[in-house]
Design an enzyme around this catalytic site. Structure first.
Site, PDB file in Angstrom:
ATOM      1  N   HIS A 237      16.025 -15.999 125.178  1.00 48.04           N
ATOM      2  CA  HIS A 237      16.389 -15.512 123.840  1.00 48.04           C
ATOM      3  C   HIS A 237      15.190 -15.779 122.924  1.00 48.04           C
ATOM      4  CE1 HIS A 237      18.520 -15.634 119.949  1.00 48.04           C
ATOM      5  NE2 HIS A 237      19.502 -14.997 120.526  1.00 48.04           N
TER       6      HIS A 237
ATOM      7  N   ASP B 283      18.000 -24.511 127.143  1.00 43.48           N
ATOM      8  CA  ASP B 283      18.806 -23.815 126.140  1.00 43.48           C
ATOM      9  C   ASP B 283      20.148 -23.478 126.790  1.00 43.48           C
ATOM     10  OD1 ASP B 283      20.067 -21.965 124.572  1.00 43.48           O
ATOM     11  OD2 ASP B 283      18.364 -20.589 124.414  1.00 43.48           O
TER      12      ASP B 283
ATOM     13  N   GLN C 220      24.472 -20.330 126.299  1.00 45.13           N
ATOM     14  CA  GLN C 220      25.416 -19.477 127.052  1.00 45.13           C
ATOM     15  C   GLN C 220      26.128 -20.238 128.164  1.00 45.13           C
ATOM     16  OE1 GLN C 220      26.335 -16.516 126.208  1.00 45.13           O
ATOM     17  NE2 GLN C 220      24.789 -16.096 124.658  1.00 45.13           N
TER      18      GLN C 220
ATOM     19  N   LYS D 250      29.601 -20.435 120.157  1.00 45.71           N
ATOM     20  CA  LYS D 250      29.724 -19.720 121.443  1.00 45.71           C
ATOM     21  C   LYS D 250      30.658 -20.461 122.386  1.00 45.71           C
ATOM     22  CE  LYS D 250      25.047 -17.905 121.034  1.00 45.71           C
ATOM     23  NZ  LYS D 250      25.125 -16.462 120.852  1.00 45.71           N
TER      24      LYS D 250
ATOM     25  N   CYS E 225      18.051  -9.841 121.384  1.00 44.76           N
ATOM     26  CA  CYS E 225      17.107 -10.915 121.046  1.00 44.76           C
ATOM     27  C   CYS E 225      16.339 -11.366 122.287  1.00 44.76           C
ATOM     28  CB  CYS E 225      17.819 -12.116 120.410  1.00 44.76           C
ATOM     29  SG  CYS E 225      18.603 -11.718 118.870  1.00 44.76           S
TER      30      CYS E 225
HETATM   31  N1  PMP Z   1      19.761 -19.030 123.054  1.00 49.57           N
HETATM   32  C1  PMP Z   1      20.624 -18.233 123.690  1.00 49.57           C
HETATM   33  C2  PMP Z   1      20.572 -18.147 125.192  1.00 49.57           C
HETATM   34  C3  PMP Z   1      21.571 -17.511 122.957  1.00 49.57           C
HETATM   35  O1  PMP Z   1      22.432 -16.710 123.588  1.00 49.57           O
HETATM   36  C4  PMP Z   1      21.583 -17.634 121.543  1.00 49.57           C
HETATM   37  C5  PMP Z   1      22.563 -16.837 120.702  1.00 49.57           C
HETATM   38  N2  PMP Z   1      22.656 -15.498 121.038  1.00 49.57           N
HETATM   39  C6  PMP Z   1      20.668 -18.485 120.941  1.00 49.57           C
HETATM   40  C7  PMP Z   1      19.777 -19.161 121.717  1.00 49.57           C
HETATM   41  C8  PMP Z   1      20.669 -18.689 119.463  1.00 49.57           C
HETATM   42  O2  PMP Z   1      21.836 -19.325 119.095  1.00 49.57           O
HETATM   43  P1  PMP Z   1      22.247 -19.446 117.555  1.00 49.57           P
HETATM   44  O3  PMP Z   1      22.133 -18.080 116.981  1.00 49.57           O
HETATM   45  O4  PMP Z   1      23.668 -19.944 117.608  1.00 49.57           O
HETATM   46  O5  PMP Z   1      21.323 -20.427 116.911  1.00 49.57           O
END
Ligand code: PMP
Length: 407
Positions: free
Chosen positions: A123, A200, A203, A226, A364
């Protein structure tokens, strides 16, 4: 593919049960944010109705109680992810902030020419903060390659490790494809070259049990929203020595020991990394979300979710003119696809007209899209409440979209 556990759980989610719409919401965008169970919503409402006060400062009972509830959740998170000490749990506003805290915080340890390894399928939250760190320090971000089926390429990783990277930062599960990365091996190999590891887990936490002590990574980050919890709260877990070595991204109240105009000294963990008034109601809501996961995400439910994903993959594969990306039986909760010759946004809009919520775009993850040679794609993602009926409704709607395009 039966989904009795998900069917039983659905009434706990008001958005899924809403009677305001003619058709029920078919929510297939849990990877973007999960729906919230009533227990989380009611707990936060109760906090604001009866318990609201600031933490760590009041000389009165209400504040002492809020502090106690807030700190209890730290303990709960510690137990949930099997950390050793509660001071290793830092409350943030989300995964993005947590990664920025690390990428900023380790700057004094980074020098010109240092290498930072990042998974290509990351991401943007796990790419941009490292790029910014590299810009400030003269370090270099290198992308770990992907295999032809868009999975983490251990060979590419092993080769890059010969450069003695300072940092290795990878997703546990990728958000665009649902690929489960071999994080145990990734961490083990990184340790052999003394690289700092960040996983990270945005997910992952809502879909699988996690044991950070066994995983032995230096940092693990995730978001409350999430995992059936509120927005505006996230977790930065770190090994104590690593957290202590971070320079705080945010400075101000709550995180200090002493302040004078000559000099400020910082307090101890965890406060040192929690400047300002924290998201108190959100932390308390997160506590309920953890309770919800612990009570409901049994091994049996995980198996049900996995069978549902495989059913979804199989149903999609049967359609003509469809292309699936990185689909694998071991993936978790996500399928990415396009209808050949059609724009992904058009598909999303036409599905929305049938009350089906999916995500379309680059997710993203632009470097991953470049690897796939795509501008974007459609993504369907599942949660604890997803049922076979959701998938059937989605597939029927997608066939209708195809027929519309064919006209
Ligand atoms: N890393 C991953 C793998 C994600 O899926 C996301 C959210 N789509 C993020 C980071 C960012 O998370 P947040 O927007 O809650 O800060």
């Amino acid at each position: 593919c039966a989904t009795p556990l998900a069917i039983a759980i659905r009434p706990l989610f008001p958005t899924l049960e809403s009677t305001e719409k003619v058709q029920p919401l078919c929510y297939l965008d849990t990877a973007a944010t999960s729906q919230k169970p009533l227990s989380v919503i009611e707990r936060m409402q109760d906090y604001y109705l009866n318990e609201n006060s600031n933490v760590h400062r009041g000389a009165y009972q209400l504040s002492a109680q809020a502090t106690q509830k807030y700190e209890q959740v730290r303990e709960q998170v510690k137990n949930f992810i099997y950390a050793q000490q509660s001071q290793q749990i830092i409350f943030t506003h989300g995964t993005t902030e947590a990664i920025n805290m690390v990428a900023w915080g380790i700057e004094p340890q980074i020098t010109q020419g240092d290498i930072i390894l990042v998974d290509t399928a990351s991401h943007h939250a796990n790419i941009v903060p490292w790029q910014q760190l590299a810009k400030r320090t003269g370090a270099e971000v290198k992308a770990i390659g992907l295999t032809t089926d868009s999975r983490f390429d251990l060979e590419s990783y092993r080769q890059l490790l010969t450069l003695n990277p300072k940092v290795v930062a990878v997703p546990h599960i990728t958000n665009a494809l649902g690929t489960v990365n071999p994080v145990e091996t990734i961490v083990e190999l990184a340790k052999q070259v003394n690289a700092i590891t960040l996983i990270d887990g945005a997910q992952a936490v809502a879909h699988m049990p996690l044991n950070v002590s066994e995983l032995d990574c230096d940092f693990y980050v995730f978001s409350g929203h999430k995992m059936y919890g509120p927005t505006g709260v996230g977790i930065l877990y770190g090994k104590t020595s690593q957290l202590e070595a971070l320079q705080p991204l945010m400075t101000g109240g709550e995180m200090i020991k002493t302040v004078s105009f000559e000099e400020t000294t910082f307090g101890a963990l965890p406060n040192r990394l929690e400047a300002g008034t924290p998201p108190i109601a959100e932390v308390i809501g997160l506590g309920k979300a953890i309770e919800f996961i612990q009570n409901n995400l049994t091994a049996e439910h995980q198996a049900e979710e996995q069978a549902l994903l495989q059913y979804l993959q199989a149903q999609l594969k049967q359609l003509n003119g469809i292309e699936l990306y990185g689909a694998h039986e071991s993936n978790i909760a996500v399928v990415a696809f396009n209808l050949l010759g059609e724009h992904h946004q058009d598909i999303g809009i036409l599905l929305d007209q049938q009350n089906i919520a999916i995500r379309c775009g680059h997710h993203c993850a632009m470097p991953l899209m470049q690897h796939l040679n795509l501008k974007g794609c459609c993504r369907v993602s599942l949660g604890i409440y997803s049922t076979k009926a959701d998938i059937d409704q989605f597939i029927t709607a997608l066939k209708a979209v195809q027929e519309l395009f064919a006209e």
